[in-house]
Write a protein that holds these residues in place. Structure first.
Motif, PDB file in Angstrom:
ATOM      1  N   ILE A  89       0.840  -1.202   0.000  1.00  0.00           N
ATOM      2  CA  ILE A  89       0.000   0.000   0.000  1.00  0.00           C
ATOM      3  C   ILE A  89       0.869   1.243   0.000  1.00  0.00           C
ATOM      4  N   ASN A  90       1.902   1.252   0.813  1.00  0.00           N
ATOM      5  CA  ASN A  90       2.797   2.410   0.903  1.00  0.00           C
ATOM      6  C   ASN A  90       3.585   2.625  -0.386  1.00  0.00           C
ATOM      7  N   GLN A  91       3.933   1.524  -1.086  1.00  0.00           N
ATOM      8  CA  GLN A  91       4.668   1.648  -2.346  1.00  0.00           C
ATOM      9  C   GLN A  91       3.801   2.267  -3.434  1.00  0.00           C
ATOM     10  N   ASN A  92       2.499   2.028  -3.360  1.00  0.00           N
ATOM     11  CA  ASN A  92       1.530   2.686  -4.247  1.00  0.00           C
ATOM     12  C   ASN A  92       1.839   2.468  -5.731  1.00  0.00           C
ATOM     13  N   ASN A  93       2.141   1.211  -6.082  1.00  0.00           N
ATOM     14  CA  ASN A  93       2.443   0.886  -7.476  1.00  0.00           C
ATOM     15  C   ASN A  93       1.244   0.278  -8.207  1.00  0.00           C
ATOM     16  N   PHE A  94       0.063   0.536  -7.718  1.00  0.00           N
ATOM     17  CA  PHE A  94      -1.142  -0.123  -8.221  1.00  0.00           C
ATOM     18  C   PHE A  94      -2.245   0.887  -8.534  1.00  0.00           C
ATOM     19  N   GLU A  95      -3.214   0.399  -9.283  1.00  0.00           N
ATOM     20  CA  GLU A  95      -4.474   1.118  -9.485  1.00  0.00           C
ATOM     21  C   GLU A  95      -5.611   0.162  -9.149  1.00  0.00           C
ATOM     22  N   PHE A  96      -6.447   0.535  -8.210  1.00  0.00           N
ATOM     23  CA  PHE A  96      -7.594  -0.270  -7.820  1.00  0.00           C
ATOM     24  C   PHE A  96      -8.839   0.337  -8.453  1.00  0.00           C
ATOM     25  N   LEU A  97      -9.517  -0.448  -9.297  1.00  0.00           N
ATOM     26  CA  LEU A  97     -10.647   0.077 -10.060  1.00  0.00           C
ATOM     27  C   LEU A  97     -11.845  -0.861  -9.983  1.00  0.00           C
ATOM     28  N   ILE A  98     -13.010  -0.281 -10.102  1.00  0.00           N
ATOM     29  CA  ILE A  98     -14.264  -1.038 -10.124  1.00  0.00           C
ATOM     30  C   ILE A  98     -14.888  -0.895 -11.511  1.00  0.00           C
ATOM     31  N   ASN A  99     -15.198  -2.037 -12.117  1.00  0.00           N
ATOM     32  CA  ASN A  99     -15.959  -2.056 -13.377  1.00  0.00           C
ATOM     33  C   ASN A  99     -15.242  -1.368 -14.544  1.00  0.00           C
ATOM     34  N   LYS A 100     -13.935  -1.499 -14.612  1.00  0.00           N
ATOM     35  CA  LYS A 100     -13.216  -0.945 -15.753  1.00  0.00           C
ATOM     36  C   LYS A 100     -13.299  -1.873 -16.965  1.00  0.00           C
ATOM     37  N   ASP A 101     -13.068  -3.190 -16.732  1.00  0.00           N
ATOM     38  CA  ASP A 101     -13.017  -4.125 -17.858  1.00  0.00           C
ATOM     39  C   ASP A 101     -13.409  -5.525 -17.389  1.00  0.00           C
ATOM     40  N   ILE A 102     -14.706  -5.776 -17.311  1.00  0.00           N
ATOM     41  CA  ILE A 102     -15.177  -7.076 -16.817  1.00  0.00           C
ATOM     42  C   ILE A 102     -14.756  -8.204 -17.752  1.00  0.00           C
ATOM     43  N   ASN A 103     -14.679  -7.938 -19.040  1.00  0.00           N
ATOM     44  CA  ASN A 103     -14.294  -8.995 -19.985  1.00  0.00           C
ATOM     45  C   ASN A 103     -12.852  -9.457 -19.751  1.00  0.00           C
ATOM     46  N   LEU A 184      -3.566  -7.880  -1.298  1.00  0.00           N
ATOM     47  CA  LEU A 184      -3.698  -6.429  -1.453  1.00  0.00           C
ATOM     48  C   LEU A 184      -5.045  -6.076  -2.066  1.00  0.00           C
ATOM     49  N   GLN A 185      -5.442  -6.812  -3.104  1.00  0.00           N
ATOM     50  CA  GLN A 185      -6.737  -6.553  -3.752  1.00  0.00           C
ATOM     51  C   GLN A 185      -7.883  -6.695  -2.767  1.00  0.00           C
ATOM     52  N   MET A 186      -7.814  -7.695  -1.896  1.00  0.00           N
ATOM     53  CA  MET A 186      -8.883  -7.914  -0.932  1.00  0.00           C
ATOM     54  C   MET A 186      -8.937  -6.803   0.111  1.00  0.00           C
ATOM     55  N   VAL A 187      -7.784  -6.352   0.575  1.00  0.00           N
ATOM     56  CA  VAL A 187      -7.749  -5.258   1.545  1.00  0.00           C
ATOM     57  C   VAL A 187      -8.289  -3.973   0.923  1.00  0.00           C
ATOM     58  N   LEU A 188      -7.879  -3.690  -0.311  1.00  0.00           N
ATOM     59  CA  LEU A 188      -8.363  -2.485  -0.989  1.00  0.00           C
ATOM     60  C   LEU A 188      -9.867  -2.568  -1.238  1.00  0.00           C
ATOM     61  N   LEU A 189     -10.356  -3.769  -1.520  1.00  0.00           N
ATOM     62  CA  LEU A 189     -11.799  -3.953  -1.682  1.00  0.00           C
ATOM     63  C   LEU A 189     -12.514  -3.685  -0.367  1.00  0.00           C
ATOM     64  N   ALA A 190     -11.959  -4.173   0.735  1.00  0.00           N
ATOM     65  CA  ALA A 190     -12.559  -3.901   2.048  1.00  0.00           C
ATOM     66  C   ALA A 190     -12.609  -2.396   2.318  1.00  0.00           C
ATOM     67  N   PHE A 191     -11.523  -1.689   1.981  1.00  0.00           N
ATOM     68  CA  PHE A 191     -11.513  -0.227   2.115  1.00  0.00           C
ATOM     69  C   PHE A 191     -12.654   0.394   1.314  1.00  0.00           C
ATOM     70  N   TYR A 192     -12.785  -0.054   0.059  1.00  0.00           N
ATOM     71  CA  TYR A 192     -13.815   0.479  -0.836  1.00  0.00           C
ATOM     72  C   TYR A 192     -15.211   0.226  -0.273  1.00  0.00           C
ATOM     73  N   LEU A 193     -15.454  -0.997   0.178  1.00  0.00           N
ATOM     74  CA  LEU A 193     -16.779  -1.344   0.690  1.00  0.00           C
ATOM     75  C   LEU A 193     -17.131  -0.521   1.930  1.00  0.00           C
ATOM     76  N   GLU A 194     -16.166  -0.384   2.822  1.00  0.00           N
ATOM     77  CA  GLU A 194     -16.429   0.404   4.033  1.00  0.00           C
ATOM     78  C   GLU A 194     -16.673   1.873   3.688  1.00  0.00           C
ATOM     79  N   LYS A 195     -15.854   2.417   2.804  1.00  0.00           N
ATOM     80  CA  LYS A 195     -16.001   3.822   2.408  1.00  0.00           C
ATOM     81  C   LYS A 195     -17.348   4.087   1.765  1.00  0.00           C
TER      82      LYS A 195
END
Length: 233
Positions: A89-103, A184-195
């Protein structure tokens, strides 16, 4: 599956209160079978606590609704983040997105899982539900990208009902360079859901240790349904 046979069910069985109560109270059976891949039936199953996958039997493709014996539920106050994920998370080398490309997400899921059940008519149904959400039911494509390469590294498909989220299937790159990105994806998803004011996260089967490492708690079918049906109705 430990069952010797599968009961066929349809939407009338789920809509009939006494039949549904009998299904809930039958603690010897969790899996059922149906050839109904309609949006209406799938949403009805989801709202009544079933998590549906799919199965081939004698070369015929069926929906496989399961009213589980036990469930893993995450309340966000219980979220645990290990040191490796905190570092990512601190390195911040990612992009967490919802519904960008389901295919692309579905394609990665298929590549990752040797016995992928999110395929055939089930996949078509999920894409249809994604494109045509109900007023309180929608499919979510959860996607975690490498910020530099733009490659999809980890993700999952699930659904939102009212203020609940339920996981269906996920994947994470097996490349050592992306170790712990699935967590990491699961933690970021938890952040998103709570927010976004979700009440809790239904992670489905409680047989994987990573769900409890994340902070999930074990619910019996009875206790799950008490909480679930109150939240959904």
């Amino acid at each position: 599956m430990q069952q010797d046979f599968l009961y066929l069910i349809d939407k009338n069985d789920i809509k009939e209160k006494n039949t549904l109560i009998n299904i809930y109270s039958n603690t010897n059976v969790n899996y059922y079978l149906s050839d109904d891949f309609s949006k209406e039936f799938y949403i009805l199953l989801a709202k009544t606590g079933f998590i549906s996958t799919s199965i081939f039997i004698d070369n015929l493709f069926y929906l496989l609704p399961e009213i589980q014996f036990e469930y893993a539920i995450l309340d966000f106050d219980n979220l645990h983040i290990n040191k490796r994920v905190k570092k990512l998370i601190n390195q911040n080398n990612f992009e967490f997105l919802i519904n960008k490309d389901i295919n692309k997400n579905l394609e990665k899921l298929n590549d990752y899982h040797k016995d992928n059940w999110l395929t055939n008519k089930y996949k078509d149904l999920i894409v249809n539900l994604y494109k045509n959400p109900d007023n309180n039911f929608s499919i979510l494509s959860i996607e975690l990208y490498d910020k530099n390469s733009k490659e999809l590294i980890a993700g999952e498909i699930g659904y939102k009902i009212n203020s609940t989220y339920t996981s269906l299937s996920g994947f994470s790159s097996k490349d050592e360079n992306y170790k712990n990105w699935g967590k990491l994806q699961m933690v970021l998803l938890a952040f998103y859901l709570e927010k976004n004011n979700f009440s809790f996260w239904n992670l489905g089967h409680p047989y994987m240790q990573y769900k409890f490492d994340l902070g999930a708690k074990l619910y019996s079918r009875e206790d799950f349904l008490k909480r679930w049906l109150t939240q959904i109705q």
